[in-house]
Design an enzyme around this catalytic site. Structure first.
Site, PDB file in Angstrom:
ATOM      1  N   GLU A 198      12.031   1.002  15.629  1.00 34.81           N
ATOM      2  CA  GLU A 198      11.966   2.061  14.611  1.00 34.81           C
ATOM      3  C   GLU A 198      11.536   3.357  15.304  1.00 34.81           C
ATOM      4  O   GLU A 198      12.337   4.262  15.467  1.00 34.81           O
ATOM      5  CB  GLU A 198      10.967   1.680  13.504  1.00 34.81           C
ATOM      6  CG  GLU A 198      10.822   2.729  12.412  1.00 34.81           C
ATOM      7  CD  GLU A 198       9.646   2.457  11.460  1.00 34.81           C
ATOM      8  OE1 GLU A 198       8.774   1.617  11.786  1.00 34.81           O
ATOM      9  OE2 GLU A 198       9.590   3.106  10.408  1.00 34.81           O
ATOM     10  N   ASP A 255       0.809  -1.220   0.000  1.00 33.40           N
ATOM     11  CA  ASP A 255       0.000   0.000   0.000  1.00 33.40           C
ATOM     12  C   ASP A 255       0.852   1.285   0.000  1.00 33.40           C
ATOM     13  O   ASP A 255       0.320   2.360  -0.282  1.00 33.40           O
ATOM     14  CB  ASP A 255      -1.019   0.016   1.153  1.00 33.40           C
ATOM     15  CG  ASP A 255      -0.415  -0.413   2.476  1.00 33.40           C
ATOM     16  OD1 ASP A 255       0.746  -0.867   2.493  1.00 33.40           O
ATOM     17  OD2 ASP A 255      -1.103  -0.305   3.504  1.00 33.40           O
TER      18      ASP A 255
END
Ligand SMILES: [Zn+2]
Length: 357
Positions: free
Chosen positions: A215, A31
């Protein structure tokens, strides 16, 4: 390959054209990697989508703005793509196109990931969604020189049950298009505890496991992903340098970090590319791969990522060879495909040596 060879320059050094080099990509979101032209097409085809957009405006909405300050803000770029991906034909088309785009820059193997649960808004079942992406991948494999697999993402900001639903729906496709499962989305400290049961089930059913961790939050999440969830690979993981236990377990277990340099700058995980720890990790023997994360949202390609790493850190061919081979070994590909991928590199390397003579 020994650590010494990483810094030793060979006759084939700098200014390699990484477009020509064979490449492996293990961390790419479907996506986040859509062609703007196709998004416009698909939005036009959906009755409820009130389209007052041209392709330039779509592109602007899909690419992360330069002033993006966090992963949360970065993830807002996925709303429009998701609107365009609620039909079987669109999921199949977009999957096909990402494989095609990757093959055109000599990516020989791509593990493409997406979260089926985000594509149920117009009534598709998880089963239909997963099957559509596999169909798109298989068509691309037939048309182009590329191999690959699909990784199913469960969402960290959804329930434990939602993860279990995805894992159960994908079971029948394991070894038949689906190669692994992931946890994606916004990262909180300590997220792993919520997903112990789903990942236990995933391991039992035979899934390979990769988890986004380290992250937007600390390296401790990487430690948890490996010890509590059984992660074989880590999406990003670049913050292991803030947690010794995480760093040590990544190094000792040889868990691969799926590093996505440009995305890390976009999400402000690293301030600028010069401060990215990827090359320090490589030199210290950490198992790393280079990836795009999101080809469209981060406006990038594998070629662009590698050329950037080369220009900032000097990615000589020995280092690239090490990354390539480690990435093949840590991929979720079959042994047969791994052999072919190694052959791809050997052929390229041979040609390169001949051309330098
Ligand atoms: Zn990712």
């Amino acid at each position: 390959m020994s650590k010494e060879t990483i810094t030793k320059k060979t006759i084939i050094t700098n200014k390699t054209d990484y477009k020509k080099a064979p490449k492996i990509e293990l961390h790419c979101h479907l996506d986040g990697s859509l062609r703007p032209e196709s998004v416009l097409d698909e939005l036009k085809a959906i009755e409820y989508a009130n389209i007052d957009l041209d392709v330039d405006k779509i592109r602007e909405l899909l690419i992360v703005p330069p002033n993006c300050s966090s992963l949360i803000e970065y993830l807002s770029c996925f709303e429009l793509p998701l609107k365009a991906m609620q039909r079987k034909s669109s999921i199949e088309r977009f999957t096909y196109e990402v494989f095609q785009d990757a093959s055109e820059e000599n990516v020989k193997y791509l593990e493409l990931r997406f979260a089926p649960i985000l594509h149920t808004r117009m009534g598709l079942s998880l089963d239909e969604i997963i099957e559509s992406s596999i169909n798109g991948m298989n068509k691309a494999k037939a048309d182009f020189d590329i191999e690959g697999g699909i990784i199913l993402c469960c969402m960290k900001n959804y329930s434990e049950k939602s993860a279990i639903d995805t894992i159960k729906a994908g079971e029948k496709f394991i070894g038949n298009g689906v190669v692994g499962v992931d946890l994606a989305g916004p990262e909180d400290e300590g997220f792993a505890k919520k997903f112990i049961e789903p990942m236990k089930l995933a391991r039992k059913l035979g899934y390979n496991i990769t988890i986004h961790a380290g992250e937007a939050a600390s390296g401790k999440n990487v430690y948890d992903a490996i010890t509590l969830l059984g992660a074989q690979r880590i999406g990003h993981g670049i913050r292991i340098n803030d947690n010794k236990a995480a760093y040590d377990i990544v190094k000792k277990s040889n868990a691969l970090l799926e590093v996505c340099p440009i995305s890390n700058v976009d999400t402000n995980t690293v301030e600028n590319i010069n401060l990215h720890p990827v090359f320090d990790y490589l030199k210290d023997g950490i198992n790393i791969s280079i990836n795009t994360d999101n080809r469209t949202v981060s406006n990038t390609t594998m070629t662009k990522e590698l050329n950037l790493i080369d220009s900032v850190f000097g990615l000589d061919m020995d280092s690239y060879k090490k990354i390539y081979y480690n990435t093949v070994e840590s991929s979720f590909a079959s042994d047969e495909v791994k052999c072919r991928l190694k052959r791809n590199f050997e052929e390229y390397y041979h040609e390169l040596l001949v051309s330098k003579k």
